[in-house]
Design an enzyme around this catalytic site. Structure first.
Site, PDB file in Angstrom:
ATOM      1  N   HIS A  49     -15.105  19.546  33.157  1.00  0.00           N
ATOM      2  CA  HIS A  49     -14.569  18.343  32.522  1.00  0.00           C
ATOM      3  C   HIS A  49     -14.970  17.034  33.185  1.00  0.00           C
ATOM      4  CE1 HIS A  49     -11.754  19.784  35.543  1.00  0.00           C
ATOM      5  NE2 HIS A  49     -11.284  18.558  35.646  1.00  0.00           N
ATOM      6  N   HIS A  50     -15.543  17.046  34.391  1.00  0.00           N
ATOM      7  CA  HIS A  50     -15.943  15.794  35.049  1.00  0.00           C
ATOM      8  C   HIS A  50     -17.452  15.548  35.044  1.00  0.00           C
ATOM      9  CE1 HIS A  50     -12.040  16.180  37.481  1.00  0.00           C
ATOM     10  NE2 HIS A  50     -11.887  15.161  36.666  1.00  0.00           N
ATOM     11  N   ALA A  51     -18.231  16.535  34.658  1.00  0.00           N
ATOM     12  CA  ALA A  51     -19.688  16.401  34.727  1.00  0.00           C
ATOM     13  C   ALA A  51     -20.166  15.253  33.839  1.00  0.00           C
ATOM     14  CB  ALA A  51     -20.364  17.701  34.309  1.00  0.00           C
ATOM     15  N   ARG A  89     -19.957  16.038  38.952  1.00  0.00           N
ATOM     16  CA  ARG A  89     -18.927  15.218  39.591  1.00  0.00           C
ATOM     17  C   ARG A  89     -17.626  16.022  39.612  1.00  0.00           C
ATOM     18  NH1 ARG A  89     -19.198  10.289  40.981  1.00  0.00           N
ATOM     19  NH2 ARG A  89     -20.823   9.706  39.545  1.00  0.00           N
TER      20      ARG A  89
END
Length: 151
Positions: free
Chosen positions: A138-140, A146
């Site tokens: 969910h942060h990529a 990330r």
């Protein structure tokens, strides 16, 4: 209401190396377990099993995402960097996102697992689904990992 559950043992084999919470180990930083490690997912899966909740979930099998699917969002440059580092000794996908050898294949299985869970809901196979995957996604960002997320 039916709930799908998706998990695979290989998710637990994703290596985030040693760290000191979010800092890389080495120099004046004592090595320890990285904050995103397999034990958190293993514990959740075990608790679902021993509590009996697992008996009420529809088991969904993951499949690897295709390169074409991940290229819908990520840049080819980024994908090639991940593949090259994964084939060697691993590396850093981005801020806070270390990974070891072989993590590219596991990241594809993770992304494909999420796609499989989504498809199961959209196609009416289950009413909702939970994908217990590693590495998370969910942060990529488009061109870098990330927050522990590669894809």
């Amino acid at each position: 209401m039916t709930t799908g559950f998706l998990h695979h043992e290989r998710y637990l084999w994703h290596d985030t190396r040693s760290a000191a919470l979010y800092l890389p180990a080495g120099g004046m930083v004592q090595p320890g377990e990285h904050a995103e490690n397999p034990e958190t997912k293993r514990r959740l899966r075990s608790l679902l099993e021993v509590s009996g909740v697992m008996d009420h979930l529809v088991q969904l099998a993951p499949r690897p995402a295709t390169e074409e699917e991940v290229l819908r969002y990520h840049t080819r440059d980024y994908i090639e960097r991940l593949k090259t580092m994964s084939a060697a000794d691993g590396g850093m996908a981005g801020e806070g996102t270390p990974f070891g050898p072989g993590s590219w294949d596991i990241a594809l299985l993770s992304a494909g697992g999420v796609i499989r869970a989504l498809d199961a809901v959209v196609e009416g196979e289950v009413d909702n689904a939970y994908a217990l995957v590693r590495p998370p996604g969910h942060h990529a960002e488009k061109d870098e990992g990330r927050g522990f997320c590669m894809l």
